[in-house]
Design a protein around this motif. Structure first.
Motif, PDB file in Angstrom:
ATOM      1  N   SER A  31      57.373  82.293 -40.984  1.00 58.96           N
ATOM      2  CA  SER A  31      55.964  82.703 -41.035  1.00 58.96           C
ATOM      3  C   SER A  31      55.567  83.424 -39.757  1.00 58.96           C
ATOM      4  O   SER A  31      54.907  84.465 -39.801  1.00 58.96           O
ATOM      5  CB  SER A  31      55.052  81.497 -41.264  1.00 58.96           C
ATOM      6  OG  SER A  31      55.292  80.961 -42.531  1.00 58.96           O
ATOM      7  N   ALA A  78      55.930  90.692 -37.037  1.00 56.26           N
ATOM      8  CA  ALA A  78      56.217  92.007 -37.624  1.00 56.26           C
ATOM      9  C   ALA A  78      54.929  92.778 -37.881  1.00 56.26           C
ATOM     10  O   ALA A  78      54.831  93.973 -37.551  1.00 56.26           O
ATOM     11  CB  ALA A  78      57.017  91.842 -38.914  1.00 56.26           C
ATOM     12  N   ASN A  79      53.930  92.103 -38.425  1.00 56.79           N
ATOM     13  CA  ASN A  79      52.631  92.779 -38.663  1.00 56.79           C
ATOM     14  C   ASN A  79      51.998  93.221 -37.346  1.00 56.79           C
ATOM     15  O   ASN A  79      51.471  94.328 -37.250  1.00 56.79           O
ATOM     16  CB  ASN A  79      51.691  91.856 -39.429  1.00 56.79           C
ATOM     17  CG  ASN A  79      52.099  91.668 -40.868  1.00 56.79           C
ATOM     18  OD1 ASN A  79      52.754  92.516 -41.455  1.00 56.79           O
ATOM     19  ND2 ASN A  79      51.729  90.536 -41.437  1.00 56.79           N
ATOM     20  N   PHE A  93      57.018  87.012 -39.603  1.00 59.94           N
ATOM     21  CA  PHE A  93      56.282  88.032 -40.351  1.00 59.94           C
ATOM     22  C   PHE A  93      54.928  88.339 -39.714  1.00 59.94           C
ATOM     23  O   PHE A  93      54.463  89.482 -39.772  1.00 59.94           O
ATOM     24  CB  PHE A  93      56.184  87.661 -41.829  1.00 59.94           C
ATOM     25  CG  PHE A  93      57.500  87.829 -42.527  1.00 59.94           C
ATOM     26  CD1 PHE A  93      57.966  89.092 -42.865  1.00 59.94           C
ATOM     27  CD2 PHE A  93      58.310  86.735 -42.792  1.00 59.94           C
ATOM     28  CE1 PHE A  93      59.204  89.270 -43.465  1.00 59.94           C
ATOM     29  CE2 PHE A  93      59.551  86.904 -43.396  1.00 59.94           C
ATOM     30  CZ  PHE A  93      59.999  88.169 -43.734  1.00 59.94           C
ATOM     31  N   GLN A  94      54.329  87.370 -39.067  1.00 60.96           N
ATOM     32  CA  GLN A  94      53.117  87.647 -38.290  1.00 60.96           C
ATOM     33  C   GLN A  94      53.447  88.578 -37.133  1.00 60.96           C
ATOM     34  O   GLN A  94      52.698  89.522 -36.854  1.00 60.96           O
ATOM     35  CB  GLN A  94      52.499  86.347 -37.756  1.00 60.96           C
ATOM     36  CG  GLN A  94      51.844  85.500 -38.801  1.00 60.96           C
ATOM     37  CD  GLN A  94      51.332  84.188 -38.215  1.00 60.96           C
ATOM     38  OE1 GLN A  94      51.091  84.068 -37.018  1.00 60.96           O
ATOM     39  NE2 GLN A  94      51.159  83.207 -39.065  1.00 60.96           N
ATOM     40  N   GLY A 143      53.909  95.934 -48.251  1.00 62.74           N
ATOM     41  CA  GLY A 143      52.552  95.771 -47.741  1.00 62.74           C
ATOM     42  C   GLY A 143      52.246  96.573 -46.494  1.00 62.74           C
ATOM     43  O   GLY A 143      51.183  96.404 -45.893  1.00 62.74           O
ATOM     44  N   LEU A 144      53.152  97.454 -46.106  1.00 61.64           N
ATOM     45  CA  LEU A 144      52.925  98.275 -44.913  1.00 61.64           C
ATOM     46  C   LEU A 144      51.786  99.267 -45.154  1.00 61.64           C
ATOM     47  O   LEU A 144      51.476  99.595 -46.306  1.00 61.64           O
ATOM     48  CB  LEU A 144      54.197  99.039 -44.543  1.00 61.64           C
ATOM     49  CG  LEU A 144      55.333  98.203 -43.972  1.00 61.64           C
ATOM     50  CD1 LEU A 144      56.602  99.043 -43.840  1.00 61.64           C
ATOM     51  CD2 LEU A 144      54.950  97.600 -42.633  1.00 61.64           C
ATOM     52  N   TRP A 174      57.164  92.126 -47.652  1.00 62.15           N
ATOM     53  CA  TRP A 174      56.527  92.600 -46.420  1.00 62.15           C
ATOM     54  C   TRP A 174      56.542  94.128 -46.375  1.00 62.15           C
ATOM     55  O   TRP A 174      55.536  94.764 -46.062  1.00 62.15           O
ATOM     56  CB  TRP A 174      57.227  92.015 -45.184  1.00 62.15           C
ATOM     57  CG  TRP A 174      56.663  92.529 -43.912  1.00 62.15           C
ATOM     58  CD1 TRP A 174      55.527  92.102 -43.286  1.00 62.15           C
ATOM     59  CD2 TRP A 174      57.183  93.592 -43.116  1.00 62.15           C
ATOM     60  NE1 TRP A 174      55.310  92.839 -42.146  1.00 62.15           N
ATOM     61  CE2 TRP A 174      56.320  93.760 -42.016  1.00 62.15           C
ATOM     62  CE3 TRP A 174      58.297  94.422 -43.219  1.00 62.15           C
ATOM     63  CZ2 TRP A 174      56.536  94.717 -41.022  1.00 62.15           C
ATOM     64  CZ3 TRP A 174      58.520  95.372 -42.233  1.00 62.15           C
ATOM     65  CH2 TRP A 174      57.645  95.513 -41.160  1.00 62.15           C
ATOM     66  N   TYR A 208      65.882  85.575 -46.183  1.00 65.49           N
ATOM     67  CA  TYR A 208      64.671  86.356 -45.928  1.00 65.49           C
ATOM     68  C   TYR A 208      64.497  87.538 -46.883  1.00 65.49           C
ATOM     69  O   TYR A 208      63.468  88.199 -46.856  1.00 65.49           O
ATOM     70  CB  TYR A 208      64.696  86.907 -44.496  1.00 65.49           C
ATOM     71  CG  TYR A 208      64.253  85.942 -43.426  1.00 65.49           C
ATOM     72  CD1 TYR A 208      64.798  84.667 -43.322  1.00 65.49           C
ATOM     73  CD2 TYR A 208      63.315  86.318 -42.490  1.00 65.49           C
ATOM     74  CE1 TYR A 208      64.409  83.805 -42.326  1.00 65.49           C
ATOM     75  CE2 TYR A 208      62.912  85.463 -41.483  1.00 65.49           C
ATOM     76  CZ  TYR A 208      63.471  84.202 -41.405  1.00 65.49           C
ATOM     77  OH  TYR A 208      63.073  83.349 -40.421  1.00 65.49           O
ATOM     78  N   ARG A 237      61.239  88.014 -48.982  1.00 60.31           N
ATOM     79  CA  ARG A 237      60.073  88.151 -48.099  1.00 60.31           C
ATOM     80  C   ARG A 237      60.087  89.496 -47.374  1.00 60.31           C
ATOM     81  O   ARG A 237      59.034  90.090 -47.145  1.00 60.31           O
ATOM     82  CB  ARG A 237      60.016  86.999 -47.098  1.00 60.31           C
ATOM     83  CG  ARG A 237      59.610  85.700 -47.812  1.00 60.31           C
ATOM     84  CD  ARG A 237      59.367  84.570 -46.886  1.00 60.31           C
ATOM     85  NE  ARG A 237      58.109  84.738 -46.154  1.00 60.31           N
ATOM     86  CZ  ARG A 237      57.675  83.872 -45.273  1.00 60.31           C
ATOM     87  NH1 ARG A 237      58.360  82.781 -45.020  1.00 60.31           N
ATOM     88  NH2 ARG A 237      56.537  84.080 -44.646  1.00 60.31           N
ATOM     89  N   LEU A 238      61.268  89.980 -46.997  1.00 65.60           N
ATOM     90  CA  LEU A 238      61.355  91.302 -46.356  1.00 65.60           C
ATOM     91  C   LEU A 238      60.933  92.401 -47.321  1.00 65.60           C
ATOM     92  O   LEU A 238      60.225  93.336 -46.933  1.00 65.60           O
ATOM     93  CB  LEU A 238      62.771  91.555 -45.829  1.00 65.60           C
ATOM     94  CG  LEU A 238      63.151  90.757 -44.588  1.00 65.60           C
ATOM     95  CD1 LEU A 238      64.656  90.780 -44.366  1.00 65.60           C
ATOM     96  CD2 LEU A 238      62.414  91.295 -43.363  1.00 65.60           C
TER      97      LEU A 238
END
Length: 178
Positions: free
Chosen positions: A162, A168-169, A165-166, A41-42, A38, A31, A34-35
């Motif tokens: 996937s 997480a958002n 991460f959804q 993108g905060l 991610w 991960y 991707r982490l």
């Protein structure tokens, strides 16, 4: 059952996503990129911070110390160092307790100033990382503590990256509503 854990609020972390990881964790290695993406993108007022799992073991302490040394010496190379360390452990079979493993990962990532930074890593830094681990009740890696209130792991989504991460958002949005 909720797909997250709610914890005692940690006000100092209200606009942070703390990403707990362990260099020995194959899921953390999988991960990692991707982490990192991610975290970049905060929302503008938020920041992502990687936090090494720091336990009273040689492998854990040496890995955490190497992480903090790279973060101090050459922060722009931190992600590359982490990727190199994961490769050395998971593909190269190097032992995390061996100083040569960390030196090799530092060389792979092109980190400068590591030796001086290594010498300046304090016991306090390691203790603070362990205190965060305990405050959030981290028992799996990777885990993300979001907004000082919520903790999620890929286990919450049955390993579906996937969906993780959804989630997480969504948890960032939820934390922003407090």
């Amino acid at each position: 059952m909720t797909p997250f854990k709610e914890v005692q609020p940690q006000p100092d972390d209200a606009q942070r996503a703390l990403i707990f990881f362990d260099f020995g964790c194959p899921v953390c290695a999988e991960y990692h990129e991707r982490l990192v993406a991610w975290g970049t993108g905060l929302p503008r007022t938020w920041r992502a911070e990687f936090v090494p799992v720091t336990l009273p073991s040689k492998e854990s302490a040496v890995g955490a110390r190497a992480f903090f040394a790279v973060a101090a010496a050459d922060p722009a190379k931190l992600s590359a160092f982490m990727a190199a360390a994961y490769r050395r452990v998971h593909q190269g079979g190097m032992r995390r307790s061996e100083p040569a493993m960390w030196r090799a990962a530092v060389a792979d990532a092109g980190v400068r100033g590591f030796d001086a930074a290594w010498a300046s890593v304090s016991q306090r830094q390691l203790e603070e990382a362990m205190a965060k681990l305990l405050a959030y009740g981290i028992n799996a890696t990777p885990s993300i503590a979001i907004g000082g209130r919520f903790v999620i792991t890929p286990d919450n989504t049955n390993g579906d990256a996937s969906l993780f991460f959804q989630l997480a958002n969504g948890m960032v949005s939820k934390a922003m509503s407090y």
